[in-house]
Structure formats: C-alpha cells, structure tokens
Design a protein around this motif. Structure first.
Motif, short mmCIF file in Angstrom:
data_model
loop_
_atom_site.label_atom_id
_atom_site.label_comp_id
_atom_site.label_asym_id
_atom_site.label_seq_id
_atom_site.Cartn_x
_atom_site.Cartn_y
_atom_site.Cartn_z
N ALA A 1 -16.26 17.37 19.64
CA ALA A 1 -16.18 17.72 21.06
C ALA A 1 -14.86 18.40 21.39
O ALA A 1 -14.78 19.10 22.39
CB ALA A 1 -16.35 16.47 21.92
N ALA A 2 -13.83 18.20 20.55
CA ALA A 2 -12.51 18.74 20.87
C ALA A 2 -12.56 20.25 21.08
O ALA A 2 -11.92 20.77 21.99
CB ALA A 2 -11.54 18.40 19.76
N TYR A 3 -13.37 20.94 20.27
CA TYR A 3 -13.44 22.40 20.41
C TYR A 3 -14.03 22.79 21.76
O TYR A 3 -13.52 23.68 22.44
CB TYR A 3 -14.28 23.01 19.29
CG TYR A 3 -13.66 22.84 17.94
CD1 TYR A 3 -12.53 23.55 17.60
CD2 TYR A 3 -14.20 21.98 17.00
CE1 TYR A 3 -11.94 23.40 16.37
CE2 TYR A 3 -13.63 21.82 15.76
CZ TYR A 3 -12.50 22.53 15.45
OH TYR A 3 -11.92 22.39 14.24
N SER A 4 -15.10 22.10 22.18
CA SER A 4 -15.70 22.44 23.47
C SER A 4 -14.74 22.11 24.60
O SER A 4 -14.68 22.83 25.60
CB SER A 4 -17.00 21.67 23.68
OG SER A 4 -17.66 21.49 22.48
N ILE A 5 -13.99 21.00 24.45
CA ILE A 5 -13.06 20.61 25.51
C ILE A 5 -12.00 21.68 25.71
O ILE A 5 -11.71 22.08 26.84
CB ILE A 5 -12.42 19.25 25.17
CG1 ILE A 5 -13.46 18.14 25.26
CG2 ILE A 5 -11.27 18.96 26.09
CD1 ILE A 5 -12.97 16.80 24.85
N VAL A 6 -11.45 22.17 24.62
CA VAL A 6 -10.43 23.22 24.74
C VAL A 6 -11.04 24.46 25.39
O VAL A 6 -10.41 25.10 26.25
CB VAL A 6 -9.83 23.55 23.36
CG1 VAL A 6 -8.87 24.71 23.47
CG2 VAL A 6 -9.11 22.36 22.81
N GLY A 7 -12.29 24.78 25.04
CA GLY A 7 -12.95 25.92 25.65
C GLY A 7 -13.09 25.77 27.15
O GLY A 7 -12.77 26.69 27.90
N TYR A 8 -13.51 24.58 27.60
CA TYR A 8 -13.67 24.36 29.03
C TYR A 8 -12.33 24.47 29.75
O TYR A 8 -12.24 25.12 30.81
CB TYR A 8 -14.25 22.97 29.30
CG TYR A 8 -15.74 22.92 29.19
CD1 TYR A 8 -16.52 23.87 29.81
CD2 TYR A 8 -16.38 21.92 28.48
CE1 TYR A 8 -17.89 23.84 29.72
CE2 TYR A 8 -17.75 21.88 28.37
CZ TYR A 8 -18.49 22.84 28.99
OH TYR A 8 -19.84 22.81 28.89
N LEU A 9 -11.30 23.81 29.19
CA LEU A 9 -10.00 23.84 29.87
C LEU A 9 -9.49 25.26 29.98
O LEU A 9 -8.99 25.70 31.02
CB LEU A 9 -9.00 22.97 29.11
CG LEU A 9 -9.27 21.48 29.16
CD1 LEU A 9 -8.37 20.76 28.18
CD2 LEU A 9 -9.02 20.95 30.55
N LEU A 10 -9.64 26.01 28.87
CA LEU A 10 -9.14 27.38 28.86
C LEU A 10 -9.86 28.23 29.88
O LEU A 10 -9.23 28.96 30.66
CB LEU A 10 -9.33 27.95 27.45
CG LEU A 10 -8.45 29.11 27.04
CD1 LEU A 10 -7.00 28.71 27.16
CD2 LEU A 10 -8.76 29.50 25.62
N SER A 11 -11.20 28.11 29.92
CA SER A 11 -11.90 28.98 30.87
C SER A 11 -11.66 28.54 32.30
O SER A 11 -11.59 29.38 33.20
CB SER A 11 -13.40 29.04 30.57
OG SER A 11 -13.89 27.80 30.22
N GLY A 12 -11.49 27.22 32.55
CA GLY A 12 -11.16 26.78 33.89
C GLY A 12 -9.84 27.35 34.35
O GLY A 12 -9.73 27.92 35.45
N LEU A 13 -8.82 27.23 33.50
CA LEU A 13 -7.51 27.77 33.85
C LEU A 13 -7.57 29.27 34.04
O LEU A 13 -7.01 29.82 34.99
CB LEU A 13 -6.49 27.42 32.77
CG LEU A 13 -5.95 26.01 32.76
CD1 LEU A 13 -5.14 25.77 31.52
CD2 LEU A 13 -5.09 25.80 33.97
N ALA B 1 -11.89 21.74 35.43
CA ALA B 1 -12.26 21.67 34.02
C ALA B 1 -12.21 20.23 33.52
O ALA B 1 -13.08 19.80 32.74
CB ALA B 1 -11.33 22.55 33.20
#
Lengths: 262, 62, 67
Positions: B8-20, B51
């Motif tokens: 899940a870590a990869y998806s989490i980083v993706g969400y945070l990045l796109s939110g920011l 995010a």
C-alpha cells in the motif's frame, strides 16, 4: 527558484560528469536514430529472444542448465508477481509481466556490463514509453472487466463520504489515476538508473583525475576506484530491484483494476 | 490477497503527491491571478489534508 | 558548481520523515514478529502513520521547487 548560489572550485581542472554525458552522439552520420541507447534496446531484444528460444526449444522433464535458468525466472514472475498479487485471473497477464521484467532487467544490467556500460533506461523516453504501456494496459483491463461507467464510478467516487467532500477528493483520484501513476512509475525507474550511472561516473572519473594529480592525490585515488567497484555491485542490486519494482507496480495496478471493490 | 495490502505504501505516496500537486497547483494559480501569497500554503495544506483523508478511507477503515 | 540552496534545505528536511518512516515500519515489523495475529490490527495504523510522515516529506519536496 531564487537564491542561486555559486561555488567555485579553486584551480581544479576536474569537470564533474553531468546530464550532458547522457546525450550520446549518433554513431552513423547525423541520423538521430542511431545512438547507443537505440542499439542497446535492439540488442536486448535479440539477446532475450535468443536466450529464451534456446532455453525453451528442447524442453525436457530433466531440464538442462539453460532451461533451468529460463524456467526459474519465469516461475518467479508467474508465482511471486502474477499469482500472489493479481489473483485468480493472473495467467492472462503473465506474458506481459514476464516480458516487462526481463526487458527492464537486461536493459538495466547493461549499465554495469563492461564495454557496454550504459543503462538504457537512464534516457527518460524509454521509461516513459514503458509507463504509458502499463497505463494503457491497466485501464483497458479495468474497463473491459467492469464496463466503462462502473470502472469510472469506482475510481472517482469513494463510498461512504458525504457528498460535498467529493469536490475535494475526486480531483485527487483523477490526478492519481491519470497523471501521477504513469509518471511516478517511469520516473522511479529513470531516476534510479540515471543517478546510479552518474554516481559510478563520478567515482571512476574522479579516481582517474586524482591519479594525474600530485603524489598525495595519487595515494587517495585507489580508494576512489575501490569505492567505485563496490558501488558497481550496489548498482547491480539496485538494477534488479528496480526491474522488480516496475513489474510489481504494474501487477498491483492491474490487480487494483480487476478488484471488485476498493 | 494479503500481499496487495503490503504494498500500500506506493499507492499512499501517489495519493499524497497528487493531492499536494493538484490543490497546491490550484492555490498557486489563484495566487497568480489574485496577486495574493497565502493561497499556495492554504492549497497545499488542503491537499495534504484531503489526501490523508483519502488514505484513511482506503486503508485505515476496517 | 552552481545550484540552489532550496535543494539543500529539502535534503535536510527529508531527514526527519526518513527517520520517522524507518521507525514506524521497524515498530510494525516488531509487533507482527512478536504477535502475528495482530497483523490486521497493526497494518492500517502503520500505513496511516507512514502517510502522515510521508506527507511532511512531500511538503518539503513541493516547497523546495515552488518557493
């Protein structure tokens, strides 16, 4: 970007390697399509085809060494990346995952093979193309599996949220699925290969430069070379890991597109 | 399918990045348009918060 | 050499979240190793903590390029 700082090295003639060292000139005349990375891509395709044709041609119950090598890579991708992550429909995607894994692996390892020594994926366009293919595959699979409206609804609207919050969340979901996923998957591969190659260049070229300096510098130079060699083995690890991660993420995205609910 | 959750870590980083990037980008564009300077920070905070909420919705709920 | 101090600042700012992510997963692995049946309870907590720490690192990344 404000606050630009300029450092000046005192009287040093050493030119550190930069991103310009990755822009190789064409080999034949002025044709831009005959640079080294292009030939490396073609070479890797030929190498992989020959290897796996040889490995699978005379398949027998008691495998030869070649067949064993080919089959263990295949079994690894099929079981650890396909079956574990995608789930029960994994067999359809094993050819793609397997091609992706071996292709990226060979092209990465070119970075430390003597006389070749250029990781193809440190040119970003190759990584982008792989990212775009993966992007196309997982969206196509999701749309085929769920139908386009249900797939889009699954992506855009997270269940269990009051309606006004969707204004906040839906753009993030769109950005994640359309931009950030293909971008990060290719950037991760590119950046690792680029940085690794640059690191090796710095230590080897720096060691060579120290060798031409004063006596004190000559004594330091073997350490730079030794560290360069140690980093070469570290690079081997990184290269295998990045090929694995790219394939793993592709499998994760396909598995996520096939999943029935979030 | 326990393996999928482990990554899940990869998806989490993706969400945070796109939110920011998205809400930060909106804040930045509004700053350019209105001539203010605080909306970038507000957008970044809003994006990070949204995010994180999305991550909680997807991975934190039982 | 030319460069920008922003990226030095980002490098410094990434130390904290880096340590934090390491500590979170160390604690998670420790917990699962001691009590494997607690995995399903610990996993969301670990990933939420990871998300919190990672958000700070990404904040630094974005601000390093924007400011």
């Amino acid at each position: 970007m404000r606050s630009l700082v300029v450092f000046r090295a005192e009287g040093e003639g050493f030119v550190p390697p930069s991103s310009k060292d990755f822009e190789l000139p064409p080999i034949f005349g002025d044709n831009e399509f005959t640079t080294k990375p292009i030939f490396l891509i073609l070479f890797s395709v030929i190498l992989l085809s020959v290897f796996f044709l040889m490995a699978s041609r005379k398949a027998s119950v008691v495998p030869s060494k070649l067949q064993f090598a080919g089959e263990s890579v295949y079994a690894y991708v099929r079981n650890d990346l396909g079956k574990e992550i995608i789930g029960h429909e994994f067999m359809r995607f094993v050819p793609y995952l397997f091609t992706l894994f071996t292709f990226i692996l060979v092209n990465n390892i070119f970075g430390i093979v003597p006389l070749i020594q250029f990781p193809t994926m440190s040119r970003i366009s190759f990584a982008y193309v792989l990212g775009i293919i993966t992007f196309g595959v997982f969206h196509y699979v999701g749309i085929r599996h769920h139908g386009i409206f249900k797939y889009m609804k699954d992506i855009l609207f997270m269940p269990g949220v009051p309606k006004p919050v969707y204004i906040l969340l839906t753009p993030i979901e769109i950005a994640t699925y359309l931009v950030v996923r293909p971008l990060t998957i290719s950037l991760r591969l590119f950046a690792n290969m680029f940085a690794g190659h640059l690191l090796l260049m710095i230590f080897i070229l720096g060691g060579e430069h120290l060798l031409q300096g004063a006596v004190g510098l000559k004594l330091v130079s073997p350490f730079a070379f030794a560290f360069g060699i140690a980093l070469t083995f570290f690079e081997l690890l990184v290269q295998c890991l990045q090929a694995y991660i790219f394939t793993l993420l592709t499998a994760l995205y396909i598995g996520g597109a096939l999943a029935d609910e979030h | 399918m326990a393996r999928r959750d482990d990554n899940a870590a990869y998806s989490i980083v993706g969400y945070l990045l796109s939110g920011l990037l998205f809400w930060g980008g909106v804040g930045w564009a509004l700053d350019k348009w209105l001539g203010t300077s605080f909306l970038l920070l507000a957008g970044l905070l809003l994006g990070a918060g949204a995010a994180l909420y999305l991550v909680w919705l997807r991975f934190g709920r039982e | 050499m030319t460069g920008t101090l922003n990226l030095v600042g980002y490098g410094l700012a990434a130390i904290g979240p880096g340590l934090a992510v390491g500590m979170i997963f160390a604690a998670y692995i420790n917990g699962v190793a001691r009590q494997p049946e607690a995995r399903s309870v610990l996993q969301p907590i670990a990933f939420l903590g990871f998300a919190m720490a990672e958000a700070l690192a990404l904040f630094g990344l974005v601000l390093a390029f924007v400011l």
